[in-house]
Design a protein around this motif. Structure first.
Motif, PDB file in Angstrom:
ATOM      1  N   UNK A  57      49.572  43.368  37.231  1.00  0.00           N
ATOM      2  CA  UNK A  57      48.318  44.103  37.323  1.00  0.00           C
ATOM      3  C   UNK A  57      47.229  43.425  36.502  1.00  0.00           C
ATOM      4  N   UNK A  58      47.591  42.903  35.335  1.00  0.00           N
ATOM      5  CA  UNK A  58      46.570  42.231  34.525  1.00  0.00           C
ATOM      6  C   UNK A  58      46.123  40.926  35.177  1.00  0.00           C
ATOM      7  N   UNK A  59      47.051  40.206  35.811  1.00  0.00           N
ATOM      8  CA  UNK A  59      46.674  38.969  36.502  1.00  0.00           C
ATOM      9  C   UNK A  59      45.679  39.258  37.618  1.00  0.00           C
ATOM     10  N   UNK A  60      45.905  40.348  38.342  1.00  0.00           N
ATOM     11  CA  UNK A  60      44.982  40.760  39.402  1.00  0.00           C
ATOM     12  C   UNK A  60      43.615  41.087  38.799  1.00  0.00           C
ATOM     13  N   UNK A  61      43.628  41.818  37.683  1.00  0.00           N
ATOM     14  CA  UNK A  61      42.374  42.189  37.024  1.00  0.00           C
ATOM     15  C   UNK A  61      41.591  40.956  36.575  1.00  0.00           C
ATOM     16  N   UNK A  62      42.263  40.005  35.929  1.00  0.00           N
ATOM     17  CA  UNK A  62      41.589  38.798  35.463  1.00  0.00           C
ATOM     18  C   UNK A  62      41.019  38.005  36.629  1.00  0.00           C
ATOM     19  N   UNK A  63      41.744  37.977  37.737  1.00  0.00           N
ATOM     20  CA  UNK A  63      41.294  37.212  38.900  1.00  0.00           C
ATOM     21  C   UNK A  63      40.044  37.830  39.516  1.00  0.00           C
ATOM     22  N   UNK A  64      39.969  39.154  39.555  1.00  0.00           N
ATOM     23  CA  UNK A  64      38.764  39.803  40.053  1.00  0.00           C
ATOM     24  C   UNK A  64      37.585  39.550  39.116  1.00  0.00           C
ATOM     25  N   UNK A  65      37.853  39.538  37.813  1.00  0.00           N
ATOM     26  CA  UNK A  65      36.776  39.302  36.852  1.00  0.00           C
ATOM     27  C   UNK A  65      36.166  37.929  37.069  1.00  0.00           C
ATOM     28  N   UNK A  66      37.005  36.887  37.144  1.00  0.00           N
ATOM     29  CA  UNK A  66      36.462  35.529  37.227  1.00  0.00           C
ATOM     30  C   UNK A  66      35.758  35.290  38.557  1.00  0.00           C
ATOM     31  N   UNK A  67      36.180  35.948  39.626  1.00  0.00           N
ATOM     32  CA  UNK A  67      35.511  35.777  40.916  1.00  0.00           C
ATOM     33  C   UNK A  67      34.062  36.277  40.866  1.00  0.00           C
ATOM     34  N   UNK A  68      33.783  37.171  39.942  1.00  0.00           N
ATOM     35  CA  UNK A  68      32.416  37.667  39.769  1.00  0.00           C
ATOM     36  C   UNK A  68      31.631  36.859  38.744  1.00  0.00           C
ATOM     37  N   UNK A  69      32.326  35.935  38.044  1.00  0.00           N
ATOM     38  CA  UNK A  69      31.685  35.227  36.938  1.00  0.00           C
ATOM     39  C   UNK A  69      31.435  33.743  37.226  1.00  0.00           C
ATOM     40  N   UNK A  70      31.852  33.271  38.408  1.00  0.00           N
ATOM     41  CA  UNK A  70      31.638  31.866  38.752  1.00  0.00           C
ATOM     42  C   UNK A  70      31.409  31.732  40.249  1.00  0.00           C
ATOM     43  N   UNK A  71      30.711  30.660  40.620  1.00  0.00           N
ATOM     44  CA  UNK A  71      30.501  30.338  42.030  1.00  0.00           C
ATOM     45  C   UNK A  71      31.365  29.147  42.451  1.00  0.00           C
ATOM     46  N   UNK A  72      32.172  28.647  41.533  1.00  0.00           N
ATOM     47  CA  UNK A  72      33.030  27.501  41.832  1.00  0.00           C
ATOM     48  C   UNK A  72      34.101  27.896  42.857  1.00  0.00           C
ATOM     49  N   UNK A  80      41.655  34.231  44.185  1.00  0.00           N
ATOM     50  CA  UNK A  80      41.998  35.037  45.361  1.00  0.00           C
ATOM     51  C   UNK A  80      43.487  34.953  45.649  1.00  0.00           C
ATOM     52  N   UNK A  81      44.031  33.745  45.617  1.00  0.00           N
ATOM     53  CA  UNK A  81      45.458  33.560  45.917  1.00  0.00           C
ATOM     54  C   UNK A  81      46.338  34.312  44.917  1.00  0.00           C
ATOM     55  N   UNK A  82      45.991  34.216  43.638  1.00  0.00           N
ATOM     56  CA  UNK A  82      46.777  34.886  42.611  1.00  0.00           C
ATOM     57  C   UNK A  82      46.669  36.402  42.763  1.00  0.00           C
ATOM     58  N   UNK A  83      45.457  36.907  42.954  1.00  0.00           N
ATOM     59  CA  UNK A  83      45.265  38.356  43.097  1.00  0.00           C
ATOM     60  C   UNK A  83      46.016  38.886  44.307  1.00  0.00           C
ATOM     61  N   UNK A  84      45.914  38.199  45.429  1.00  0.00           N
ATOM     62  CA  UNK A  84      46.550  38.653  46.655  1.00  0.00           C
ATOM     63  C   UNK A  84      48.076  38.609  46.534  1.00  0.00           C
ATOM     64  N   UNK A  85      48.592  37.503  46.031  1.00  0.00           N
ATOM     65  CA  UNK A  85      50.044  37.347  45.889  1.00  0.00           C
ATOM     66  C   UNK A  85      50.629  38.363  44.933  1.00  0.00           C
TER      67      UNK A  85
END
Length: 209
Positions: A57-72, A80-85
């Motif tokens: 659950x924390x890995x999913x949370x961190x992945x959503x956070x970074x997707x909002x913090x970078x355009x890379x 996305x892959x980590x959150x989905x998996x």
């Protein structure tokens, strides 16, 4: 990616887990005469399912956070892959607990006690990091406040540590869990997260970190 999409994938995973886990328990018990047909609450199977669900659950949370913090796009694709998996795997493990009629949370039982190395969940020094590899609340706040390259590097470092702790737990399940399908899932986590750690090391080098 919206959270609703990930939750939908997790729900689908629960349905698949319910279809296959029952047969896996039967096969596992047939191969191991001494093993109960359904895991008990104190078993490694139940402990791993509970603890890794929290870890994921924390890995999913961190992945959503970074997707909002970078355009890379490279980092966003990895996130996305980590959150989905991990959302899908979490759904499977929670589905197994439901199938086995076991609680998802047990008071008085320390995280990782099933591995013989319980971690006190009440220690203030943990700052929310209930198991090895988990980020602290302060680190999550730092990630939320970062952007661009700073957020990318911090995410990659935190997720590398997170994967390292996750691999350690998954290896414990491979050794101790009695349900074949759960051991297979744990081995898949070891393989996939080890590969992702190598990828993240390369991504950090590209960013001079």
């Amino acid at each position: 990616m919206r959270l609703g999409r990930t939750e939908g994938a997790a729900i689908s995973a629960v349905a698949l887990a319910l279809l296959f886990a029952g047969g896996a328990v039967t096969v596992a018990s047939a191969d191991r005469d001494e093993a109960p047909s359904t895991p008990v609450s104190s078993s490694a199977d139940a402990g791993f399912a509970r603890d890794m669900s929290v870890h994921h659950q924390q890995a999913v949370e961190m992945s959503f956070i970074v997707r909002d913090r970078t355009k890379d796009e490279e980092v966003r694709r990895l996130a996305y892959d980590i959150a989905n998996t991990q959302a899908n795997q979490r759904g499977m493990m929670l589905g197994w607990l439901d199938l086995w009629g076991l609680p998802k949370n047990v008071s008085g039982v320390e995280p990782m006690a099933w591995m013989g190395m319980g971690v006190s969940a009440d220690a203030e020094s943990l700052d929310g990091a209930l198991m090895p590899g988990m980020a602290t609340d302060a680190q999550l706040d730092e990630l939320r406040g970062a952007s661009g390259r700073e957020a990318e590097v911090l995410y990659l470092k935190l997720m590398t540590a997170h994967h390292r702790g996750g691999v350690h737990m998954a290896e414990g399940c491979v050794q101790k869990c009695g349900v074949d399908i759960e051991r297979n899932l744990a081995q898949g986590m070891v393989d996939a997260q080890t590969s992702e750690m190598a990828l993240m090391a390369d991504m950090l080098r590209k960013r001079g970190a």
